[in-house]
Design an enzyme around this catalytic site. Structure first.
Site, mmCIF file in Angstrom:
data_model
loop_
_atom_site.group_PDB
_atom_site.id
_atom_site.type_symbol
_atom_site.label_atom_id
_atom_site.label_comp_id
_atom_site.label_asym_id
_atom_site.label_seq_id
_atom_site.Cartn_x
_atom_site.Cartn_y
_atom_site.Cartn_z
ATOM 1 C CG ASN A 209 -0.215 -0.117 2.526
ATOM 2 O OD1 ASN A 209 0.534 0.768 2.909
ATOM 3 N ND2 ASN A 209 -0.423 -1.236 3.230
ATOM 4 C CE LYS A 288 9.177 -11.220 -14.876
ATOM 5 N NZ LYS A 288 10.020 -10.460 -15.825
ATOM 6 C CE LYS A 341 -7.910 -1.090 13.310
ATOM 7 N NZ LYS A 341 -7.156 -0.568 12.134
ATOM 8 C CE LYS A 345 -9.290 -5.093 14.424
ATOM 9 N NZ LYS A 345 -8.389 -4.947 13.264
#
Length: 398
Positions: A209, A288, A341, A345
């Site tokens: 990301n 690959k 969240k 958590k």
């Protein structure tokens, strides 16, 4: 910002590293400080005062007996207005003068007269730095509360290699901030995660990301400035490693989990700022993947939920009572999703933000704690966001 509008007096002494002080001045100005340079006569042999005057946008004081035109004999003015007095580079000569009460030029006189925190960044030949006289002088100054940053080790201008290099300008500026910081995290052991993770398809390609690691690195530096012992577990990043922070580099989510679980029991505050991949390829090819069919299908599986695992350990007391902070990157329903969240958590606090902060020097966040209180911060530099987050941690942790 910690140094915005602060008066930073920068002393420059006669060493080849004096040119690096130009970058120190530039960085201080960039963060909004008011910079007042003082150069010794020897320093002017290495860098022209005009260079410092240009970057600082201020008069450069060089002589004890030649006041600035129209301002009278004001050689002690820098000592009176300084919030921090920095000397970079600090030669053996200026260290010896300050240690033994000698004030025979403008800089040594200002150093002797100031009540502001003093920070020295030594730079000199290795043999000189390791000499008994210099070591004794440094020890003497440290007992008096004078701060030191560096020196670093490496190749020196004289051709030798060893301790004596001026540390990087960014580390010097960070040390200035430390002298201005509250010492409210002293005794704490802070674990910070940062950056992205890379989940490989094959030896060349990976899923990742856009996280740069800036936020996590800023938190690690800020916690260190405030007196904490800091461990930074970071995914791949191009950022320089923060000084005086224990650094652990990892590649993928599994490695990050292993390192976090290793350091979690010893930590008192845990800030999970890393953007850990939620998925990884179910199969990693050993070679690959070549072009073939028009379409390529890859199966993914979930990675371990490190934050949830920590929350469960914290809840049942398996690793003691930690103050646990998570980050929540959302594209919609920011407060609702981040609060979910926080609860699911077992977090003490969650920092919620949108994708606008990815890869940027600034961020806009909402800090939500376990009482349901939500603090919305306006857009600001990530260094400042880090300070505000830690302010809230200190407040809630008590």
């Amino acid at each position: 910002m910690l140094i915005k509008n602060k008066n930073i007096v920068v002393g420059i002494t006669g060493g080849i590293a004096a040119y690096k002080s130009l970058e120190v001045v530039r960085l201080l100005k960039k963060e909004g400080a008011k910079v007042f340079p003082i150069m010794t006569k020897a320093a002017t042999e290495f860098v022209a005062p005009l260079s410092f005057a240009t970057l600082s946008e201020n008069y450069v004081a060089t002589d004890l007996f030649t006041p600035r035109s129209g301002q009278g004999l004001s050689h002690l003015k820098p000592a009176e207005i300084a919030d921090v007095l920095l000397v970079a580079p600090a030669t053996a000569n200026i260290i010896g003068k300050l240690a033994n009460g000698i004030a025979d030029d403008l800089l040594s006189t200002v150093l002797m007269a100031t009540k502001a925190p003093i920070l020295l960044a030594p730079a000199m030949n290795t043999n000189m730095y390791e000499s008994l006289a210099v070591r004794e002088n440094i020890a003497k100054l440290k007992k008096r509360g004078v701060g030191f940053v560096g020196p670093a080790s490496g190749e020196l201008a004289c051709g030798t290699e060893g301790a004596g290099r001026l540390v990087e300008p960014e580390d010097i500026v960070d040390a200035v901030k430390e002298r201005l910081s509250a010492d409210d995290l002293k005794g704490e052991k802070v674990l910070v995660t940062a950056g992205s993770t890379r989940e490989a398809f094959d030896p060349i390609r990976f899923l990742s990301n856009a996280s740069s690691g800036l936020m996590g690195y800023a938190l690690a530096r800020a916690a260190r400035r405030r007196g904490a012992e800091v461990i930074l577990v970071s995914g791949p990043s191009n950022l320089p490693r923060p000084g005086q922070v224990s650094f652990v580099g990892v590649e993928d989510a599994n490695e990050m989990r292993e390192e976090v679980l290793c350091h979690f029991p010893q930590s008192t505050i845990v800030i999970m700022a890393a953007a850990v991949s939620d998925f990884r390829p179910a199969l990693r090819h050993s070679k690959k993947m070549k072009k073939g069919a028009d379409k390529l299908t890859i199966d993914f599986e979930q990675t371990s939920d490190i934050l949830k695992e920590l929350g469960e350990m914290n809840k049942d007391g398996r690793a003691g009572d930690k103050f646990l902070v998570g980050f929540s990157l959302e594209t919609e329903d920011l407060k609702k999703n981040a609060t979910g969240k926080l609860q699911n958590k077992n977090l003490d606090m969650v920092v919620a933000n949108g994708p606008v902060g990815l890869g940027s020097q600034t961020n806009e966040v909402m800090v939500i704690d376990s009482t349901g209180t939500a603090l919305e911060l306006p857009p600001m530099a990530k260094e400042e966001v880090a300070e505000r987050i830690l302010d809230r941690v200190v407040e809630l942790k008590g």
